[in-house]
Design an enzyme around this catalytic site. Sequence first.
Site, short mmCIF file in Angstrom:
data_model
loop_
_atom_site.label_atom_id
_atom_site.label_comp_id
_atom_site.label_asym_id
_atom_site.label_seq_id
_atom_site.Cartn_x
_atom_site.Cartn_y
_atom_site.Cartn_z
N ASN A 102 0.82 -1.21 0.00
CA ASN A 102 0.00 0.00 0.00
C ASN A 102 0.86 1.26 0.00
O ASN A 102 2.01 1.24 0.41
CB ASN A 102 -0.92 0.01 1.22
CG ASN A 102 -1.90 -1.15 1.20
OD1 ASN A 102 -2.41 -1.51 0.15
ND2 ASN A 102 -2.15 -1.73 2.36
N GLU A 139 -0.86 -3.66 -6.19
CA GLU A 139 -1.93 -4.37 -6.90
C GLU A 139 -3.15 -3.46 -7.09
O GLU A 139 -4.04 -3.45 -6.26
CB GLU A 139 -2.31 -5.62 -6.12
CG GLU A 139 -1.17 -6.58 -5.93
CD GLU A 139 -1.55 -7.84 -5.15
OE1 GLU A 139 -2.76 -8.11 -4.95
OE2 GLU A 139 -0.64 -8.55 -4.72
N MET A 204 2.52 -13.72 -10.16
CA MET A 204 1.56 -14.35 -9.23
C MET A 204 0.64 -15.30 -9.99
O MET A 204 -0.55 -15.04 -10.19
CB MET A 204 0.78 -13.27 -8.49
CG MET A 204 1.68 -12.42 -7.59
SD MET A 204 0.79 -11.17 -6.62
CE MET A 204 0.42 -9.97 -7.90
N TYR A 206 -1.36 -17.66 -9.71
CA TYR A 206 -2.36 -18.35 -8.88
C TYR A 206 -3.56 -17.43 -8.77
O TYR A 206 -3.55 -16.32 -9.30
CB TYR A 206 -1.79 -18.71 -7.51
CG TYR A 206 -0.85 -17.70 -6.91
CD1 TYR A 206 -1.31 -16.54 -6.31
CD2 TYR A 206 0.54 -17.91 -6.95
CE1 TYR A 206 -0.44 -15.61 -5.76
CE2 TYR A 206 1.41 -16.98 -6.39
CZ TYR A 206 0.92 -15.83 -5.81
OH TYR A 206 1.78 -14.91 -5.27
N TRP A 354 3.96 -18.20 -2.43
CA TRP A 354 3.04 -17.55 -1.51
C TRP A 354 2.22 -18.64 -0.82
O TRP A 354 1.37 -19.25 -1.44
CB TRP A 354 2.09 -16.59 -2.23
CG TRP A 354 1.22 -15.90 -1.22
CD1 TRP A 354 -0.02 -16.30 -0.78
CD2 TRP A 354 1.53 -14.73 -0.48
NE1 TRP A 354 -0.49 -15.45 0.18
CE2 TRP A 354 0.45 -14.47 0.39
CE3 TRP A 354 2.63 -13.85 -0.46
CZ2 TRP A 354 0.42 -13.39 1.26
CZ3 TRP A 354 2.60 -12.78 0.40
CH2 TRP A 354 1.50 -12.55 1.25
#
Length: 381
Positions: A102, A139, A204, A206, A354
């Site tokens: 963030n 993200e 990523m 997944y 992850w």
Amino acid sequence: MMKIRSCGERMSTVVWLSAFIATCCVATAAGSKTFVCYYQPSARVPIASIPANLCTHVTYAFAEASKNGISPAHTTDLAKYAEMVALKKVNPNLKVLVSLQNGFPAIVDGGVTVMETFANGAVSFLRKLRLDGVDFDWEFPSKAQKAGYMKLISIFRKAISDEAKLNGAASLLLTMALANNKYIAGWAYDMSVLTQNIDFATVMTYDFHVFNAKHDNVTGYNSPLVAPKGESTYLSTVGMLTFYIKAGLERSKILMGVPTYGRSYILADNSNHGLHAPAVARGAPGPAIHVHGVYIYQGICMALKSGATRVWDGAAGVPYLYHDTAWVSYDDEQSVMGKCKWAVASNLGGIGVWSLTLDDITGTCTGESFPLLRTIKSCLG
């Protein structure tokens, strides 16, 4: 007792994949590959219990990006960073990073001066705490923020390079986590900027399917190696990694993302339990942690030992399980080994997991802790 069935397979894909995995490690050395283990602060896995000899890098998730540098999510995190750095007593070669999620919009939208202040503050923060680098996990940027984000990455690379030269030190690491969606990847990143400035990035690969009542209301694989019949190739590990390669991101800087958790569904009809079967909701909390729609690997093994049926999809390279109205897509040692061998044979930089926290920490599955991490380690060498 666990029951195992084999689902229908497209033979051309199965033959190709089997031959590929059987021969890939003969052709490609794996010893220098990167193995990043993301760590979520959790009582399940105290920092002292992190398997420091399995991973080449451990990344703490998450801190926050601020205009003055890096801000821990909690004041207690400062002591946790120190604990992670202390893992180097076990593995002197271990690299310890902190991941930022963030705070990026205010920095990117603030202009060059704000970006430079952030970069210099972050470098000072990392050095003060003896961390080895930072991971950007925004993200995700909007289309309008792409140019600014790429500028920030260039500025950050210059800041860590200048600091290393000034102090005669090894350069800090700049890494990233990248989207599993080709449309987001197209509008968010300039691959030439990434190749020139980052050390590596975990794609990523997944969460390709997560139950949604309107858009994803049939069972689907969380992280298939190859997309099942009828689905876009980009809804798969191979599809997205190939996208990044063709888009221009250097292979050696790409890490394959591997999940240690599964995504669960509630079936509409327990007699219709195959892939793409109708579902009505995210699954009930798994037996190991109480989160709707998620089974960690320990919970997977608990379910199988309690009577769930395992189905191996040789075409997609992953298993799933079902029991009554519960349906779970997950990865196990077999699927993780297949993925890792593909990554090695494709000359990727390595694997990013992850997360280490969601692996089996008790030995429920095999009698040994962290079986998925150990499988990857054995593949990478």
